[in-house]
Write an enzyme that holds these catalytic residues in place. Structure first.
Site, PDB file in Angstrom:
ATOM      1  N   CYS A 352       0.792  -1.230   0.000  1.00 44.99           N
ATOM      2  CA  CYS A 352       0.000   0.000   0.000  1.00 44.99           C
ATOM      3  C   CYS A 352       0.831   1.291   0.000  1.00 44.99           C
ATOM      4  CB  CYS A 352      -1.015   0.000   1.140  1.00 44.99           C
ATOM      5  SG  CYS A 352      -0.473  -0.744   2.674  1.00 44.99           S
ATOM      6  N   ARG A 381       7.400 -11.154   5.104  1.00 40.60           N
ATOM      7  CA  ARG A 381       7.057 -11.055   6.521  1.00 40.60           C
ATOM      8  C   ARG A 381       8.005 -11.959   7.324  1.00 40.60           C
ATOM      9  NH1 ARG A 381       1.331  -9.749   6.267  1.00 40.60           N
ATOM     10  NH2 ARG A 381       1.185  -8.250   4.543  1.00 40.60           N
ATOM     11  N   GLN A 399       0.754 -10.939  -2.965  1.00 41.01           N
ATOM     12  CA  GLN A 399      -0.623 -10.497  -2.735  1.00 41.01           C
ATOM     13  C   GLN A 399      -1.237 -10.013  -4.046  1.00 41.01           C
ATOM     14  OE1 GLN A 399       0.077  -7.509   0.394  1.00 41.01           O
ATOM     15  NE2 GLN A 399      -1.170  -8.776   1.739  1.00 41.01           N
ATOM     16  N   ASP A 401      -3.039  -7.577  -4.733  1.00 40.72           N
ATOM     17  CA  ASP A 401      -3.380  -6.396  -3.946  1.00 40.72           C
ATOM     18  C   ASP A 401      -4.040  -5.335  -4.819  1.00 40.72           C
ATOM     19  OD1 ASP A 401      -3.392  -5.502  -1.387  1.00 40.72           O
ATOM     20  OD2 ASP A 401      -1.237  -5.202  -1.229  1.00 40.72           O
ATOM     21  N   HIS A 403      -5.758  -1.252  -4.377  1.00 38.84           N
ATOM     22  CA  HIS A 403      -6.071  -0.096  -3.537  1.00 38.84           C
ATOM     23  C   HIS A 403      -6.892   0.883  -4.357  1.00 38.84           C
ATOM     24  CE1 HIS A 403      -2.556  -1.821  -1.444  1.00 38.84           C
ATOM     25  NE2 HIS A 403      -3.271  -1.500  -0.388  1.00 38.84           N
ATOM     26  N   LYS A 486     -14.128  -2.675   8.484  1.00 41.67           N
ATOM     27  CA  LYS A 486     -13.828  -3.530   7.342  1.00 41.67           C
ATOM     28  C   LYS A 486     -14.861  -4.638   7.246  1.00 41.67           C
ATOM     29  CE  LYS A 486     -10.792  -6.793   9.745  1.00 41.67           C
ATOM     30  NZ  LYS A 486      -9.578  -7.616   9.662  1.00 41.67           N
ATOM     31  N   HIS A 532      -8.494  -0.703   0.996  1.00 43.72           N
ATOM     32  CA  HIS A 532      -7.582  -1.819   0.780  1.00 43.72           C
ATOM     33  C   HIS A 532      -8.429  -3.033   0.396  1.00 43.72           C
ATOM     34  CE1 HIS A 532      -4.183   0.103   3.079  1.00 43.72           C
ATOM     35  NE2 HIS A 532      -5.209   0.738   3.615  1.00 43.72           N
TER      36      HIS A 532
END
Length: 666
Positions: A352, A381, A399, A401, A403, A486, A532
């Site tokens: 992000c 991670r 991911q 991902d 946004h 969320k 997100h």
């Protein structure tokens, strides 16, 4: 109405013994609780979610008592209920053995038959310390009680032992009125050990660091499971057996899909050609769908200066989950002295912040919004080695991902689009049993930021989206991130397990931290809201879920090898080569098995490898221009004209069909 004490022994009010606790004014209480006419009281049945947790927590106490009967010097850690079971941690000099588990189970059976009553007592801190004087881990929890580490933050699972407010001890009282054992615990518990019944078992032994930190002593953890009846226990054990057969780590090796070479490091996977095919199909399908839905793909580096993660606050809130810094551009003299300080770089744990920088690269207008960015971004991670688990918990993963940057007025519309897109995409992959959780802010103001108006607006927007979806919705107060609510989407797989996959997270915090703006129709500067959105969560984890969901027998469109040709004898291989070439020309992953193996062995080999479609041809097929289909379940359809066979195969791929039997391709 006078005060009522629900009985703890005779179950006079609930003779069927299905009610094991109460919810009084919203709080779970023991069945032996005094209530008044002003109280709102609901019975808690043993087969409810709360009832199962209470049953499992009580069984954990029976386990702990049994352990201390056999090993009196064992120190008590914590013993919370968990999904489908419980565990209890112990400080012992010698690790438990499988023989110890057998002895502990027999002792637990005795305690259950003794029908000891669980009796709750409120104690002061001094009283608790005196009674737990020989239990160093319990004393540490007592020290945490009421402080900043109390409740769920005290330790992994410690909320079962202590919570905000009063300290309580549970005595196990025999029929003679004597206290047989005691433990520091919040409760509630079933009225007596007899209610634990016989629907439980001990499952395994593991090591666990006290309070979840490798800096603390390592304890022995005994896991177990508990259910209201023996039949439910057996059903659960059968599900475990089926899950073991479907374990993605086992299937990944058998089907030659991926591995974790020691030379690379724990939690870092490599994808073999067959696994790469499946992953590629997943990514390409998702990419096509995203582009059609108005997303734009971006690419960002794997590493960044520390300043980026200081601005995003990840180096404050997520430092323990990040890999140590890499020092760049440092200069030294001939003696090794630093002459120019270096700059710390970090492997990115999130995508992000980099997507935010893309937004921030130039001035934005309300006409640019919503702005939907997507990336298959690899992140890293620093997971503890004990937490790693195949592809579902790794140190490096990708991911899918996205946004979205939106105005406040666009929030509900875009969240609706996201949820519809997510569920549609998951159905493409054969998952269609969904439910939603709406995570809302905590009542305590110190645990969240922003205005009441924003929280009310954004929470209502997500609630409207969730309700409009028609999916089952559970609202969870206190589980939101500190900056916004969320929606989590959960799905059930083929054997009934629930997986959390997609998340729709509202975030006004990062736009604020990075100073994001857009020019509104009024000509003034405004702050966008960030959404997100991860659809799969991670490609690795989603691949593992699909692998287990299908037990390795992927739909034809995802299967690494979609078709294999098996000649009855070598003379018929050229005939199959022509058919396979036509399939390849249509984009089908197909080949002819030209090995020296006999036909029956070839069939067994490709059935074991879960190839969805085998084409078999002999003299009759060659002379008539036909082919025979053999399916994963062993069924067979003979004499299909070649043109028709090709169209059936291409159609099954296009429709994402799961073809395991002859009926599936009819």
């Amino acid at each position: 109405m006078t005060d009522v004490t629900y009985p703890a022994d005779g179950f006079a009010l609930f003779p069927d013994r299905s009610v094991i606790a109460l919810r009084v004014n919203g709080d779970l209480k023991d069945l032996a609780t005094v209530v008044t006419a002003e109280d709102a009281v609901e019975p808690v049945t043993v087969d409810s979610a709360d009832g199962l947790a209470i049953l499992r927590h009580s069984t954990a106490h029976v386990l702990a008592q049994a352990v201390q009967r056999i090993r009196p010097q064992a120190n008590l850690g914590i013993g919370p209920p968990i999904t489908d079971g419980f565990y209890y941690d112990f400080g012992v000099d010698d690790p438990f053995t499988p023989e110890d588990l057998k002895a502990i189970k027999k002792e637990m059976e005795r305690i259950v038959r003794e029908n000891q009553r669980f009796v709750r007592r409120v104690v002061t801190e001094d009283e608790a310390r005196a009674e737990m004087a020989d239990e160093p881990f319990k004393l540490e929890l007592i020290d945490l009680a009421g402080g900043p580490g109390s409740g769920a933050n005290a330790a992994e699972g410690a909320s079962a032992e202590i919570g905000a407010g009063e300290l309580t001890i549970y005595d196990n009282v025999t029929r003679d009125g004597e206290t047989a054992w005691r433990d520091l615990c919040r409760g509630p518990h079933v009225p007596g050990t007899r209610l634990v019944g016989n629907g439980w078992d001990l499952t395994r032994i593991a090591g666990a660091y006290w309070r979840g930190s490798e800096k603390n002593p390592q304890l022995q953890r005994i896991y177990g499971t508990a259910w209201p009846t023996k039949d439910e226990l057996r059903a659960y054990q059968q599900r475990l057996e089926e899950a073991a057969k479907r374990d993605h780590r086992k299937l990944g090796k058998e089907l030659d899909l991926f591995s974790f070479p020691d030379e690379i490091g724990s939690g870092l996977s490599v994808w073999h050609p067959k696994g790469g095919i499946v992953r590629g199909e997943m990514e390409q399908h998702a990419r096509r769908r995203h582009i059609a839905a108005g997303y734009t793909y971006v690419y960002t580096p794997h590493i960044s200066k520390e300043d980026l993660f200081l601005t995003s606050n990840h180096l404050v809130t997520y430092r323990d989950g990040m890999f140590p810094p890499i020092v760049m551009d440092e200069e030294r003299d001939a003696e090794g002295n630093i002459t120019k300080a270096g700059q710390d770089y970090y492997l990115k744990p999130m995508n992000c912040p980099m997507h935010i920088l893309i937004y921030k690269e130039r001035a934005r207008s309300y006409r640019d919004l919503p702005m939907r960015l997507a990336e298959n971004g690899t992140v890293y991670r620093n997971e503890l080695s004990g937490a790693l688990h195949g592809l579902t918990r790794v140190r490096g993963f990708t991911q899918d991902d996205s946004h979205l940057f939106v105005t406040e007025d666009q929030l509900e519309t875009e969240a609706t689009r996201v949820l519809e897109f997510v569920t549609s995409m998951l159905r493409d992959f054969g998952l269609d049993d969904f439910e939603l959780e709406l995570s809302m802010r905590d009542d305590e103001k110190s645990k969240w930021i922003g205005s009441d108006e924003f929280w009310e607006y954004s929470t209502n927007a997500l609630r409207n989206v969730a309700v409009a979806s028609g999916l089952k919705l559970t609202e969870v107060p206190g589980e939101a991130a500190f900056y916004g609510p969320k929606i989590d989407l959960k799905t059930r797989d083929a054997i009934g397990r629930t997986w959390q996959l997609s998340t729709v997270q509202v975030d006004p915090n990062l736009p604020e931290r990075f100073g994001l703006e857009y020019t509104g129709p009024d000509g003034e500067k405004h702050r966008p809201i960030m959404i997100h959105r991860a659809l799969f969560g991670s490609i690795e984890r989603f691949f593992a879920i699909l692998l287990e969901h299908y037990a390795g027998a992927f739909p034809v469109w995802l299967a690494p090898q979609q078709v294999v040709g098996i000649p009855v004898a070598d003379d018929f291989a050229p005939y199959l080569d022509e058919i396979i070439d036509r399939l390849r020309a249509r984009g089908v992953r197909a080949e002819v098995d030209h090995s020296a193996d006999r036909m029956p062995k070839k069939i067994r080999t490709h059935t074991t490898q879960k190839v969805p479609l085998q084409l078999i041809a002999g003299e009759q097929d060659r002379s008539q221009g036909t082919v025979s289909f053999r399916f994963r379940d062993g069924s067979q359809t003979n004499g299909i004209p070649v043109d028709e066979a090709i169209e059936k195969i291409v159609g099954a791929i296009a429709s994402h069909a799961l073809v395991n039997t002859a009926e599936d391709l009819a």
